[in-house]
Design an enzyme around this catalytic site. Sequence first.
Site, short mmCIF file in Angstrom:
data_model
loop_
_atom_site.label_atom_id
_atom_site.label_comp_id
_atom_site.label_asym_id
_atom_site.label_seq_id
_atom_site.Cartn_x
_atom_site.Cartn_y
_atom_site.Cartn_z
N GLU A 1 50.53 46.14 15.21
CA GLU A 1 50.58 44.99 16.10
C GLU A 1 49.18 44.46 16.36
O GLU A 1 48.98 43.24 16.47
CB GLU A 1 51.28 45.37 17.41
CG GLU A 1 52.77 45.69 17.26
CD GLU A 1 53.07 47.04 16.62
OE1 GLU A 1 52.14 47.88 16.52
OE2 GLU A 1 54.23 47.26 16.21
N HIS B 1 62.55 50.26 24.16
CA HIS B 1 63.12 49.06 23.54
C HIS B 1 63.71 48.15 24.61
O HIS B 1 64.64 47.40 24.35
CB HIS B 1 64.23 49.41 22.54
CG HIS B 1 63.81 50.25 21.39
ND1 HIS B 1 63.72 51.61 21.46
CD2 HIS B 1 63.42 49.92 20.14
CE1 HIS B 1 63.32 52.09 20.29
NE2 HIS B 1 63.11 51.10 19.48
C1 LIG Z 1 54.45 50.50 17.73
C2 LIG Z 1 55.77 50.27 17.08
N1 LIG Z 1 55.95 49.17 16.34
C3 LIG Z 1 57.15 48.92 15.76
C4 LIG Z 1 58.20 49.77 15.92
C5 LIG Z 1 59.57 49.46 15.30
N2 LIG Z 1 59.85 50.35 14.19
C6 LIG Z 1 60.54 51.51 14.37
S1 LIG Z 1 60.65 52.40 12.96
C7 LIG Z 1 59.82 51.24 12.06
C8 LIG Z 1 59.55 51.48 10.61
C9 LIG Z 1 58.73 52.71 10.37
O1 LIG Z 1 58.59 52.95 9.01
P1 LIG Z 1 57.88 54.28 8.48
O2 LIG Z 1 56.64 54.53 9.27
O3 LIG Z 1 57.72 54.16 7.03
O4 LIG Z 1 58.86 55.45 8.86
P2 LIG Z 1 60.33 55.75 8.30
O5 LIG Z 1 61.28 55.02 9.18
O6 LIG Z 1 60.38 55.29 6.90
O7 LIG Z 1 60.52 57.22 8.42
C10 LIG Z 1 59.48 50.17 12.88
C11 LIG Z 1 58.74 48.97 12.43
C12 LIG Z 1 57.95 50.92 16.71
N3 LIG Z 1 58.92 51.83 16.93
N4 LIG Z 1 56.75 51.13 17.26
#
Ligand SMILES: Cc1ncc(C[n+]2csc(CCOP(=O)(O)OP(=O)(O)O)c2C)c(N)n1
Lengths: 420, 420, 343, 343
Positions: free
Chosen positions: C66, C135
Amino acid sequence: MSSHKSSRKNISNLHVPEPLNRPGDTPDFSNLHMPDLVSDKTHTLPRPDPMVDAYETEELASGLVRVLTLDGRTKGPWDPKLDADTMRLGLRNMMLTRSVDKRMFTVQRQGKASFYMKSLGEEATAVATAMALKDTDMVFPSYRQQGLLLSRGYPLRDLMCQVLSNSGDKLEGKAIPICYSSREKAFYSIGASLGTQMSHAVGWAMGCAYKGTDGVSCAFTGEGATAEGDFHYALNFSSTYRAPAIINVVNNQWAISSFQGIAAGQSKTFAYRGLGFGLASLRIDGNDFLAVYAAIAWAAERARAGGGATVIEHFTYRKEGHSTSDDPSKYRAKEEPDAWPLGDPVDRLKEHLILIGEWDEERHAALEKELDAFVLKAYKEAESFGTLTTETGINPRTMFEKVYEEMPSHLKRQRQELGI
Amino acid sequence: MSSHKSSRKNISNLHVPEPLNRPGDTPDFSNLHMPDLVSDKTHTLPRPDPMVDAYETEELASGLVRVLTLDGRTKGPWDPKLDADTMRLGLRNMMLTRSVDKRMFTVQRQGKASFYMKSLGEEATAVATAMALKDTDMVFPSYRQQGLLLSRGYPLRDLMCQVLSNSGDKLEGKAIPICYSSREKAFYSIGASLGTQMSHAVGWAMGCAYKGTDGVSCAFTGEGATAEGDFHYALNFSSTYRAPAIINVVNNQWAISSFQGIAAGQSKTFAYRGLGFGLASLRIDGNDFLAVYAAIAWAAERARAGGGATVIEHFTYRKEGHSTSDDPSKYRAKEEPDAWPLGDPVDRLKEHLILIGEWDEERHAALEKELDAFVLKAYKEAESFGTLTTETGINPRTMFEKVYEEMPSHLKRQRQELGI
Amino acid sequence: MPKNNNAKQMNMIQAINSALDIKMSQDPDVLVFGEDVGYFGGVFRCTAGLQEKHGLHRCFDAPISEGGIVGTAVGMGAFGLRPVVEIQFADYIYPAFDQICSEAARLRYRSNGDFTAPITIRSPMGGGIHGGTSHSQSPEALFTHIAGIKTIIPSNPYDAKGLLLKAIEDNDPVVFFEPKRLYNGPFDGDLNKPVDSWANHELGQVPEGHYTIDFEKARMHKEGSELTILCYGTMVWVAEAAVRETGVSADIVDLRSLMPLDLETIVASVKKTGHCMILHEATRTSGFGAELSALVQEHCFYHLEKPIVRVTGWDTPYPHALEWEYFPGLERVSKSIIQMMEG
Amino acid sequence: MPKNNNAKQMNMIQAINSALDIKMSQDPDVLVFGEDVGYFGGVFRCTAGLQEKHGLHRCFDAPISEGGIVGTAVGMGAFGLRPVVEIQFADYIYPAFDQICSEAARLRYRSNGDFTAPITIRSPMGGGIHGGTSHSQSPEALFTHIAGIKTIIPSNPYDAKGLLLKAIEDNDPVVFFEPKRLYNGPFDGDLNKPVDSWANHELGQVPEGHYTIDFEKARMHKEGSELTILCYGTMVWVAEAAVRETGVSADIVDLRSLMPLDLETIVASVKKTGHCMILHEATRTSGFGAELSALVQEHCFYHLEKPIVRVTGWDTPYPHALEWEYFPGLERVSKSIIQMMEG
Ligand SMILES: Cc1ncc(C[n+]2csc(CCOP(=O)(O)OP(=O)(O)O)c2C)c(N)n1
Ligand SMILES: Cc1ncc(C[n+]2csc(CCOP(=O)(O)OP(=O)(O)O)c2C)c(N)n1
Ligand SMILES: [Mg+2]
Ligand SMILES: [Mg+2]
């Protein structure tokens, strides 16, 4: 090593890095992670095509790109082969920067300005960069690259009025001294929060690519501030979008009182951070005007050709206190600046010019005098607009302006409340 | 390549990376940056002494450390040479994780829980890690390492009650489903803000070093979340203070709908990020139980011996949607999970055990049945504490508790206002 | 109020999408990026179809960062573009807090207008979807404390589109919070009622073309004589239901723009009614209700017949299981109205 | 009030240093880190001598990474240590905002007490040293909006030491702001007077040993009957000067702890005086003054004879050259008092 380390309790295994020299020590840089300087081995590092695969810059990221030898010659494939006029202009710009610094430091000590920051010993990083770029390439300085502004011909008076925060200040006293801004000179507004400009530079570069211009953005951070998240963002976003950006890390060995090892940890070099993101990465002798020029030109060519960003670590040394608020004798050996193995950027370029018969001591002394006089004259004019100890001459109404494009009603009410 | 790319206006030079496969494409991973799998060349990567200089791990960071071949044999110096019982336990833990996931996914689909996240295809990363560490080594999971908790014998009922947010939930319904916490099992409280746990892990590791314990902390992030500043902080602080930490990047190729290239940019591997900080770095086949085990054991040995942190990229694949809120067919080819060239972690360990005569299809099927029954029984018990669609049974008074250690007067007033 | 003949029924997601689409069509300097906004079209689908229509380089996925998203947007804004970025949930805006407060908000001032950050930061806010502590947050008050930022919160599709178009065209940085519970319908806080849809609402009739709504201009949602209810976002609909339920004759002022604030409308209403109630979902202490309360008592002291009442989220994180006990819903608002008017 | 015979004259820097030294001596789990706090002893010298006395591993420099500093501190706190970290200027706390709000503040709640973050975040705040937009801010209000954080601001050496000791011993995360203009003396807002030193003040007499001051307990700085002035930090001394200058009989309530807040003392005073003025240096909109105003009118509505007045910093960044026009100094406060009491 300084004596108080003995008080360390040995129960703990927590490792805390310590600098090579502390007050009272005889400066010794022999353990500095750096290639052997005497053998000039580093001058043989290759200069690959600017569109080379980033990972092939590994030896440039862990080595040290140099052009000027310590005895004033040029050597190796990175020599930008500048003509004497260009080098003399570089020398002049560095000397001008140094002269302005000297003057404004004194002015602050006289209580006429609240603050100032010198760039003594680091002038090459800014001046050679400005000269290797186009004047329209946007630079995103930290706060120690006044050399960029001066090389681009920013009026001394304007710079000084900003430091004096007086009625001649184009920023109307809104920003602290040295937080210059000049869109005209393609010099981005300096904010004092460390690191934040790095992702702005990448955003700007993305803008250049988006619009299909051949513009390049060129950002600077101190080595200390690489620890901020913004440095990470800049590397990540420029890697993802192949932004035409140059990401300079000025490793001047100190971050206020913390030595570079606090930010570096176990890293060989700061340039290596760039490799972690698949970015072309160079570590260069930051006190070598020609090496800086060559590296910036290489990176700009790569960026303009669509090769993406380059990380450049300028290996240099901060010869003075961090700012006018700082006393470096409190935390480092007094003699460190003179013991710095890579010398002084002004001296080194001067010696080279003398060696090749394009300069001499008399002309140098005369130029120094000329610049000092030029600076003093500009200062006198700047001072006529007011100083901290006299009247700044800034209208209090301006305080409420430029918060937003148009003044919302609550600010009008507050201005009224202040009775102005 | 998907068709809508054609609408791209070509005035712009802005580069935006795109995944190999989009809906409608026939999955093709031949351009994946990965060593040749068929030749098993990667099995010959050396296993250096854990105290090796970090930069000597370069080929491990850019290669792929593997033990299990795709036809079920073990090969190369990283083979941890586990006995059959340990491998069978690993298989069981992975299968248990998979069974729990299946059950809880269904429960969510029935409207009895608000949310769930599966780890299908990635079970080895968590399970082998738990088994290679001491039970007291603190783990800092993201949200897809339920395998850690299950391998450490966390009661199924407790896990399920957390997901159901019911009166059996040890967290009293305060956290969303899957944000488990168990100090007892050395499993750190999961927060949903991505990345933040990374620097906590390093702080914890610094605590271990500070107190002179031989504890190790072990953190997990998805590859997408490496773009957060916290990942940078974790690498930087662990490099500076040589914190006994293991920093795992689970590269499951997807971050919700964004493919790994959005975070990776031009990086060869995520492991390479660690090298940028002078940290030992490995990329491993994350679907290879034995490789994960070996890598974690190596990193833990290094950390305990004072060698500092290791970055481990687990190269794996997220076979299901990101969460119960996600539909992956919207953004990737349906057949991708099956086309993943590194197979499935459960299948691969199973095949190895069968190959060496320590397992067979019947026992496997029986175990699967046993685990499903075990899980169902636990679920029935958990459900008796309530669900979203019935009553959660959580006392509203608890809402005001644990904000602070002691309830300040304003919260008492608010509780009163709510009339409870 | 929409009086446009080209109006079309839209929910809030469609209205936002329409604003983005129009601006991208009109102005090549507008581009959209953020987590999952590209090919996929955003986890709430607000950017659906934009990449396909306008091209990969104009609507694309960003790394999960962000701070980097806002930081690069500031740089693009300074360059001359008008980036519209999405923060996936308002709860995840904090990693960008420094870039918003120290940079976007300050760039114009510290450079005395030399550089500016004409960027829009969209983010879904608020509870009601069982999102728990991370959330469901409503962090708007924080941004109203930062000079240089504008903070906008629409409560319906019509406003969402007009305000978003205005935000993108505005030369100051705007934080644009979208109450996610309202994306698909005007949730009125009554858990026992079937979920309403925008199809049945006048404010779900949205002109297809371009229009803007000025900031610093509140919307009088309902008019009355005995009580002024100051609210925004989801709470507008809770207020409406509570007014209906209690039968009080109330002005419901939908602020829409928190900074700049339409103080004039607020003061006129409170002077008329003599009673003021403030609603927000955010945590009470130092929420925006505090500022509203302070302003109202500063400007309407002699007209107030009763203490101003704040009905808000509690000073706790947003609990998952007890979401509806946290939420300042119909029951709590109605009860407070009755207490105030009869007490 | 210090009645201790072992009292020693200390300025605020020395008092803070003494608190750190005592706690480090008493408790091996207390450690101190931050930018420049190690060998050098901090840019304001608050940690001077601690590394030399307690060892390199107990007081050390950190990378310039406020997010990393707070993040690692949270991890150490969870582990069982009591880290005390320094953020060099309050203006630079924003990169750590996410770690403070999403992690330190939330860890206890979301884990239902399983993990906690007993950390102290010290940071110099406020203007008066020509620090401009980025070395003068007072961001305290932001933290009071975040459930789970305590926010403390001392106004003198005696309180600084007792409150800091309390903060370090507290099992919740505490943000401890130190008004830097008060480090060396009680600045009363009169620019024409020579700078005062703590040597001349009773509150500069500080016991050498250990003592704590409870949170949620305001300090009645001066007592009076006609007016209640709510303030904290530097503004306590401006209030004192203004009361002296105007001759009004006022309670000056030094809040010390903003969260938790001693509402009882506030309400008792306002009910007594019927007049309330709130002072803070921070930007007005959504400053902590808004919350105080809201609370006072909620609890003292029928006792208030006049509108509550806020005298604060303006809703602009802190300008460098016009620092004293921004600062709510003696002149503005006095004028407001006269207006209120005579108007
Ligand atoms: C600071 C923050 N930004 C955005 C999100 C929303 N979000 C939750 S999971 C995710 C994707 C994460 O992907 P990755 O790090 O590759 O982990 P995976 O789900 O593949 O295990 C996002 C964008 C969040 N939880 N926290
Ligand atoms: C976000 C932030 N944190 C801390 C500071 C205080 N500060 C100003 S300069 C500085 C040291 C920077 O060192 P370095 O990055 O090496 O740059 P140099 O001064 O050596 O050029 C610090 C800590 C700041 N300005 N911003
Ligand atoms: Mg430095
Ligand atoms: Mg992933």
